[in-house]
Scaffold this motif. Structure first.
Motif, PDB file in Angstrom:
ATOM      1  N   GLU A  31       0.869  -1.173   0.000  1.00 45.21           N
ATOM      2  CA  GLU A  31       0.000   0.000   0.000  1.00 45.21           C
ATOM      3  C   GLU A  31       0.905   1.222   0.000  1.00 45.21           C
ATOM      4  O   GLU A  31       1.669   1.444   0.955  1.00 45.21           O
ATOM      5  N   VAL A  32       0.874   2.001  -1.054  1.00 47.19           N
ATOM      6  CA  VAL A  32       1.720   3.196  -1.157  1.00 47.19           C
ATOM      7  C   VAL A  32       1.057   4.303  -0.354  1.00 47.19           C
ATOM      8  O   VAL A  32      -0.046   4.735  -0.665  1.00 47.19           O
ATOM      9  N   VAL A  33       1.736   4.744   0.704  1.00 48.88           N
ATOM     10  CA  VAL A  33       1.134   5.726   1.608  1.00 48.88           C
ATOM     11  C   VAL A  33       1.582   7.153   1.329  1.00 48.88           C
ATOM     12  O   VAL A  33       0.909   8.094   1.735  1.00 48.88           O
ATOM     13  N   SER A  34       2.716   7.333   0.655  1.00 46.91           N
ATOM     14  CA  SER A  34       3.126   8.687   0.281  1.00 46.91           C
ATOM     15  C   SER A  34       4.076   8.635  -0.890  1.00 46.91           C
ATOM     16  O   SER A  34       4.713   7.620  -1.162  1.00 46.91           O
ATOM     17  N   GLY A  35       4.138   9.769  -1.570  1.00 49.87           N
ATOM     18  CA  GLY A  35       4.987   9.888  -2.741  1.00 49.87           C
ATOM     19  C   GLY A  35       6.360  10.426  -2.384  1.00 49.87           C
ATOM     20  O   GLY A  35       6.864  10.208  -1.287  1.00 49.87           O
ATOM     21  N   LYS A  36       6.951  11.159  -3.298  1.00 51.06           N
ATOM     22  CA  LYS A  36       8.339  11.598  -3.198  1.00 51.06           C
ATOM     23  C   LYS A  36       8.606  12.414  -1.928  1.00 51.06           C
ATOM     24  O   LYS A  36       7.870  13.311  -1.575  1.00 51.06           O
ATOM     25  N   HIS A  37       9.708  12.040  -1.268  1.00 51.09           N
ATOM     26  CA  HIS A  37      10.222  12.780  -0.123  1.00 51.09           C
ATOM     27  C   HIS A  37      11.571  13.355  -0.517  1.00 51.09           C
ATOM     28  O   HIS A  37      12.436  12.639  -1.012  1.00 51.09           O
ATOM     29  N   ARG A  38      11.758  14.630  -0.279  1.00 52.24           N
ATOM     30  CA  ARG A  38      13.029  15.301  -0.542  1.00 52.24           C
ATOM     31  C   ARG A  38      13.680  15.559   0.805  1.00 52.24           C
ATOM     32  O   ARG A  38      13.117  16.256   1.646  1.00 52.24           O
ATOM     33  N   VAL A  39      14.866  14.991   1.020  1.00 50.90           N
ATOM     34  CA  VAL A  39      15.585  15.139   2.277  1.00 50.90           C
ATOM     35  C   VAL A  39      16.769  16.068   2.041  1.00 50.90           C
ATOM     36  O   VAL A  39      17.754  15.678   1.406  1.00 50.90           O
ATOM     37  N   PRO A  40      16.702  17.319   2.523  1.00 49.15           N
ATOM     38  CA  PRO A  40      17.817  18.242   2.317  1.00 49.15           C
ATOM     39  C   PRO A  40      19.018  17.861   3.184  1.00 49.15           C
ATOM     40  O   PRO A  40      18.860  17.411   4.316  1.00 49.15           O
ATOM     41  N   ILE A  41      20.201  18.037   2.629  1.00 49.91           N
ATOM     42  CA  ILE A  41      21.443  17.710   3.334  1.00 49.91           C
ATOM     43  C   ILE A  41      22.384  18.897   3.208  1.00 49.91           C
ATOM     44  O   ILE A  41      22.591  19.425   2.109  1.00 49.91           O
TER      45      ILE A  41
END
Length: 154
Positions: free
Chosen positions: A62-72
């Motif tokens: 079950e896909v619960v969320s799309g793209k996550h951008r993690v700033p570094i």
């Protein structure tokens, strides 16, 4: 107010501040290390018509969320640089959370221990609450699950 009342108020306020500072330090010192790792925020809404979402759903996720951008933020010899990591999807299967990376033609994976480690270990360390990583290729219709056991002798 007289002088004694002023001193009493100052000592009481100072005592309250000292107790508050001690409690904050104590809580920070004794919190588990996992509480200092990155917590996924709200990713984008997954598109139900997306090929990868359909493939994962057909595979039991079950896909619960799309793209996550993690700033570094990176500092090298005093020079500040910016970068980011992307997690394509977050999916759940059998009550366990998986981070999903999608296959890219221009970025083939070296399926050796070192190649998998170099490509995916950062995600396992970044989000230790996840069960592991699902690497999906919806065009070729295959997926691989990747988990890490750190500190065990092979």
């Amino acid at each position: 107010m007289n002088n004694a009342a002023d001193w009493f108020l100052m000592i009481a306020a100072g005592g309250l501040i000292a107790v508050w500072l001690f409690r904050r330090f104590y809580v920070w010192l004794h919190e588990p290390p996992a509480s200092r790792v990155y917590r996924l925020g709200e990713g984008s809404e997954p598109d139900p018509g997306d090929e990868t979402v359909r493939f994962l759903t057909a595979s039991g996720y079950e896909v619960v969320s799309g793209k996550h951008r993690v700033p570094i933020e990176i500092e090298v010899d005093g020079e500040l640089m910016q970068s980011r990591l992307f997690i394509d999807y977050v999916a759940v299967k059998d009550g366990r959370t998986w981070l999903v990376k999608t296959a890219r033609d221009r970025m083939p994976i070296d399926w050796t221990g070192a190649g998998v480690r170099d490509k995916f270990l950062v995600y396992a360390l970044l989000v230790p609450s996840a069960e592991g990583i699902v690497y999906a290729d919806p065009r070729e219709r295959w997926l691989r699950t990747i988990t890490f056991a750190i500190g065990t002798e092979a």
